[in-house]
Scaffold this active site. Structure first.
Site, PDB file in Angstrom:
ATOM      1  N   SER A  15       0.836  -1.205   0.000  1.00  0.00           N
ATOM      2  CA  SER A  15       0.000   0.000   0.000  1.00  0.00           C
ATOM      3  C   SER A  15       0.876   1.264   0.000  1.00  0.00           C
ATOM      4  CB  SER A  15      -0.900  -0.020   1.238  1.00  0.00           C
ATOM      5  OG  SER A  15      -1.327   1.270   1.591  1.00  0.00           O
TER       6      SER A  15
HETATM    7  N1  GSH Z   1      -7.417   9.122   0.800  1.00  0.00           N
HETATM    8  C1  GSH Z   1      -6.584   8.107   1.383  1.00  0.00           C
HETATM    9  C2  GSH Z   1      -6.535   6.941   0.415  1.00  0.00           C
HETATM   10  C3  GSH Z   1      -5.871   5.709   0.980  1.00  0.00           C
HETATM   11  C4  GSH Z   1      -6.073   4.506   0.080  1.00  0.00           C
HETATM   12  O1  GSH Z   1      -6.612   4.621  -1.018  1.00  0.00           O
HETATM   13  N2  GSH Z   1      -5.634   3.350   0.550  1.00  0.00           N
HETATM   14  C5  GSH Z   1      -5.862   2.134  -0.184  1.00  0.00           C
HETATM   15  C6  GSH Z   1      -4.679   1.201  -0.058  1.00  0.00           C
HETATM   16  S1  GSH Z   1      -3.223   1.924  -0.767  1.00  0.00           S
HETATM   17  C7  GSH Z   1      -7.086   1.464   0.431  1.00  0.00           C
HETATM   18  O2  GSH Z   1      -6.972   0.665   1.330  1.00  0.00           O
HETATM   19  N3  GSH Z   1      -8.244   1.860  -0.054  1.00  0.00           N
HETATM   20  C8  GSH Z   1      -9.496   1.401   0.437  1.00  0.00           C
HETATM   21  C9  GSH Z   1     -10.568   2.404   0.142  1.00  0.00           C
HETATM   22  O3  GSH Z   1     -10.282   3.470  -0.431  1.00  0.00           O
HETATM   23  O4  GSH Z   1     -11.725   2.126   0.496  1.00  0.00           O
HETATM   24  C10 GSH Z   1      -5.210   8.667   1.678  1.00  0.00           C
HETATM   25  O5  GSH Z   1      -4.935   9.812   1.326  1.00  0.00           O
HETATM   26  O6  GSH Z   1      -4.391   7.994   2.303  1.00  0.00           O
END
Ligand code: GSH
Length: 225
Positions: A15
């Site tokens: 991730s």
């Molecule tokens: N807006 C979040 C996005 C984080 C994200 O997209 N994480 C991914 C893994 S790299 C995830 O687990 N997404 C699940 C989701 O968006 O529901 C950030 O800025 O960190």
């Protein structure tokens, strides 16, 4: 009695947002009155157990994410670059063996957890290198300062029932019951003896507010990366 608040960071090296969250949170280790507990987990397991879908598999979300990661990496000062074949590296190859190795370290040598996690992120999310082959994991371990004998010994245990169930328990079993994780990075802050979930790297300002601390931006002190 210590008044330091405990923050748990649930992450997977597959991730990219977890890497950003990891580096920023660690920059605050000595600025905020907090103890950070690193909790390696398995993102693909959380995504499927929670009924979520990998964002990169939803075309518009995926396209947005690639641009967002580029901007965030620059803003957060983390040398993150997309791998040349994202779907093969991230979706097909994944991180199971790497995260089992990280779990083995968590169980027996937690002092290496931070360093080896960073080295694995550097490989997959900066240098476009493999993290699935035993030799790749050993290279990351070496860079993190883990003695070769120890790294080889731990690597030979990663398919043992203990390691497999610890990785599952870390994120999919215990937490699904109480803290309803659905993605990574997930920060669980223990505030007034109650766990509060913060998802993503874009909730630090809110986290600081809940902790009664100051948010000084993603680079509160010179980045060493
Ligand atoms: N807006 C979040 C996005 C984080 C994200 O997209 N994480 C991914 C893994 S790299 C995830 O687990 N997404 C699940 C989701 O968006 O529901 C950030 O800025 O960190």
């Amino acid at each position: 009695m210590s008044t330091r608040k405990v923050l748990e960071l649930f992450y997977d090296v597959v991730s990219p947002y977890s890497w950003l969250g990891f580096e920023v949170l660690l920059r605050y280790k000595n600025i905020w009155n907090i103890d950070i507990h690193l909790r390696p987990g398995f993102l693909a397991g959380i995504i499927s157990e929670s009924g979520n879908a990998a964002p990169a598999l939803i075309p518009n979300k995926g396209a947005y994410m690639f641009k967002d990661l580029e901007r965030m990496a620059e803003f957060y000062q983390v040398p993150l670059r997309l791998p040349s074949d994202f779907f093969h590296v991230v979706i097909k190859k994944g991180s199971l063996s790497a995260m089992r190795f990280v779990t083995a370290l968590q169980m027996s040598h937690p002092e290496f957890l931070e360093g080896v996690s960073r080295e694995l992120w550097l490989r997959i999310w900066s240098e476009d290198k493999d993290i699935t082959e035993p030799e790749s994991i050993l290279q990351a371990a070496k860079k993190a300062g883990i003695p070769e004998d120890l790294a080889k010994k731990l690597l030979s245990t990663i398919t043992s029932p203990e390691i497999k169930s610890k990785l599952k328990e870390n994120t999919e079993i215990e937490l699904a019951k109480s803290i309803k994780l659905f993605g990574m990075p997930s920060i669980v802050a223990h505030i007034n003896d109650k766990p509060e979930l913060f998802f993503g790297t874009d909730r630090f300002e809110l986290l600081a507010h809940r902790l009664g601390e100051k948010w000084l931006g993603p680079v509160p002190q010179k980045s060493e990366l």
